[in-house]
Write a protein that holds these residues in place. Structure first.
Motif, mmCIF file in Angstrom:
data_model
loop_
_atom_site.group_PDB
_atom_site.id
_atom_site.type_symbol
_atom_site.label_atom_id
_atom_site.label_comp_id
_atom_site.label_asym_id
_atom_site.label_seq_id
_atom_site.Cartn_x
_atom_site.Cartn_y
_atom_site.Cartn_z
ATOM 1 N N ASP A 204 2.003 0.719 11.298
ATOM 2 C CA ASP A 204 2.735 -0.200 10.424
ATOM 3 C C ASP A 204 2.065 -1.576 10.377
ATOM 4 N N ILE A 205 1.456 -1.973 11.485
ATOM 5 C CA ILE A 205 0.804 -3.280 11.527
ATOM 6 C C ILE A 205 -0.369 -3.313 10.557
ATOM 7 N N PHE A 206 -1.186 -2.247 10.560
ATOM 8 C CA PHE A 206 -2.322 -2.190 9.648
ATOM 9 C C PHE A 206 -1.864 -2.082 8.195
ATOM 10 N N GLU A 207 -0.814 -1.300 7.964
ATOM 11 C CA GLU A 207 -0.300 -1.150 6.601
ATOM 12 C C GLU A 207 0.272 -2.467 6.082
ATOM 13 N N ALA A 208 0.933 -3.220 6.982
ATOM 14 C CA ALA A 208 1.478 -4.518 6.567
ATOM 15 C C ALA A 208 0.351 -5.479 6.205
ATOM 16 N N ALA A 209 -0.732 -5.454 6.992
ATOM 17 C CA ALA A 209 -1.870 -6.316 6.689
ATOM 18 C C ALA A 209 -2.506 -5.930 5.355
ATOM 19 N N THR A 210 -2.576 -4.627 5.087
ATOM 20 C CA THR A 210 -3.145 -4.166 3.820
ATOM 21 C C THR A 210 -2.277 -4.588 2.644
ATOM 22 N N LEU A 211 -0.951 -4.460 2.782
ATOM 23 C CA LEU A 211 -0.032 -4.858 1.709
ATOM 24 C C LEU A 211 -0.080 -6.366 1.455
ATOM 25 N N ASP A 212 -0.367 -7.135 2.483
ATOM 26 C CA ASP A 212 -0.488 -8.589 2.324
ATOM 27 C C ASP A 212 -1.820 -8.997 1.709
ATOM 28 N N GLY A 213 -2.670 -8.019 1.430
ATOM 29 C CA GLY A 213 -3.940 -8.303 0.772
ATOM 30 C C GLY A 213 -5.084 -8.619 1.705
ATOM 31 N N ALA A 214 -4.932 -8.331 3.003
ATOM 32 C CA ALA A 214 -6.010 -8.600 3.955
ATOM 33 C C ALA A 214 -7.140 -7.607 3.753
ATOM 34 N N SER A 215 -8.352 -8.103 3.751
ATOM 35 C CA SER A 215 -9.517 -7.228 3.633
ATOM 36 C C SER A 215 -9.755 -6.515 4.953
ATOM 37 N N ARG A 216 -10.693 -5.540 4.930
ATOM 38 C CA ARG A 216 -11.013 -4.818 6.153
ATOM 39 C C ARG A 216 -11.556 -5.758 7.223
ATOM 40 N N VAL A 217 -12.359 -6.698 6.810
ATOM 41 C CA VAL A 217 -12.952 -7.630 7.768
ATOM 42 C C VAL A 217 -11.868 -8.503 8.395
ATOM 43 N N LYS A 218 -10.968 -9.042 7.563
ATOM 44 C CA LYS A 218 -9.887 -9.880 8.099
ATOM 45 C C LYS A 218 -8.947 -9.068 8.981
ATOM 46 N N THR A 219 -8.679 -7.835 8.584
ATOM 47 C CA THR A 219 -7.815 -6.984 9.401
ATOM 48 C C THR A 219 -8.419 -6.757 10.775
ATOM 49 N N PHE A 220 -9.737 -6.581 10.804
ATOM 50 C CA PHE A 220 -10.401 -6.349 12.096
ATOM 51 C C PHE A 220 -10.317 -7.573 12.990
ATOM 52 N N PHE A 221 -10.659 -8.748 12.444
ATOM 53 C CA PHE A 221 -10.726 -9.947 13.274
ATOM 54 C C PHE A 221 -9.365 -10.575 13.536
ATOM 55 N N ARG A 222 -8.404 -10.410 12.618
ATOM 56 C CA ARG A 222 -7.100 -11.057 12.773
ATOM 57 C C ARG A 222 -6.053 -10.137 13.407
#
Length: 313
Positions: A204-222
């Motif tokens: 759910d954390i990754f899906e929430a980041a994706t829905l918020d428009g986070a890129s793969r790079v931002k998802t990895f580092f943030r």
């Protein structure tokens, strides 16, 4: 039973503790004692010399050279291994595309995990022999053969990979080739370690980041990297121990076990040469004690620096 609990527990622990003390602690104590003597290793007599071996160690040019080589591996092996392992683990767990499947790894991720982990089932000596055949400098090695085939190297002048002490970025070239093997051999294990840690993170954390428009790079580092901090810290400590060893690769692959011209000497190879070739076991024990103290201090500093409150999710 309650009144005799201490005796009951002690009866089970006595034998394991005694075996541990005899086979683990006692050799350490012996090593410290021999480091204070001039023992040659092949006699039963030793003269007490105090801290003379440690004073000599400080002024030994070969020790200084081995120290900086070990520092090179201490910095580069964890950085490159952890970076590649994190990248592969991220791709194999949350790097895939496809809205219907949700957050998932790349296609064929299970196969890649097996392939990347395969070097871990091989002996380190076997890995060194295999890479020695790849690095052969007589024109028969796999790497030289490939370079000759595509015309980048003259067949009459093949490259001498592990026999080349020419500095590259201020470091002997042979150390870079040994670094490549160390990273290749260790990345798969830590990729599996980080993969297990990532799988414990709710999707759910990754899906929430994706829905918020986070890129793969931002998802990895943030998102991913902060939640894996404990696993990365443990990996860094273990890789630090491995980097301070490197004995098998140096012994099997380099000329004269530390050459050419001492360009690949590390602490472990100096200890072996000092003890068994020069017959100076007391001095070799002093080097080993210094290495052990340095390793423990390094681990303590690393764990202290990376310690923080556990993140709950």
């Amino acid at each position: 039973m309650r009144h005799g609990k201490a005796r009951f527990v002690a009866s089970f622990l006595a034998v394991p503790v005694a075996l541990y003390a005899y086979y683990v602690l006692w050799p350490y104590i012996q090593d410290i004692y021999y480091s204070l003597t001039n023992w040659g290793g092949y006699s039963d007599t030793q003269d007490f010399v105090g801290l003379d071996n440690y004073v000599r160690l400080i002024h030994d040019e070969l020790i200084r050279k081995a120290f900086w080589h070990s520092v090179f591996f201490l910095v580069t092996v964890p950085i490159f291994t952890i970076a590649l392992a994190l990248l592969f683990a991220f791709l194999l767990n949350v790097g895939g595309r496809g809205s219907r499947a949700g957050v998932r790894g790349v296609w064929g991720s299970n196969v890649y995990k097996v392939v990347f982990f395969f070097p871990q089932v091989l002996s380190l000596v076997l890995i060194a022999i295999m890479w020695g055949a790849i690095y052969r400098g007589d024109g028969q090695g796999l790497l030289n053969g490939l370079l000759i085939k595509i015309g980048l190297v003259d067949a009459d002048k093949p490259l001498a990979f592990v026999a080349d002490p020419t500095p590259f970025l201020g470091v002997p070239a042979v150390l870079w080739w040994l670094l490549l093997i160390a990273v290749w051999g260790g990345t798969g294990f830590y990729m599996v370690l980080f993969s297990a840690a990532m799988q414990s993170i709710p999707k759910d954390i990754f899906e929430a980041a994706t829905l918020d428009g986070a890129s793969r790079v931002k998802t990895f580092f943030r998102v991913t990297l902060p939640l894996l901090r404990d696993s990365v810290s443990v990996a860094w400590v273990y890789l630090g121990f491995i980097a301070l060893d490197m004995y098998a690769l140096v012994y099997v692959m380099t000329p004269n076990q530390g050459g050419p011209d001492n360009a690949s000497e590390v602490f472990a190879s100096v200890i072996n040469f000092t003890a068994f070739s020069k017959g100076q076991f007391g001095y070799a024990c002093a080097i080993a004690v210094a290495l052990g103290i340095f390793t423990l201090l390094l681990a303590a500093v690393q764990l202290r620096v990376t310690r923080r409150e556990r993140i709950e999710y």
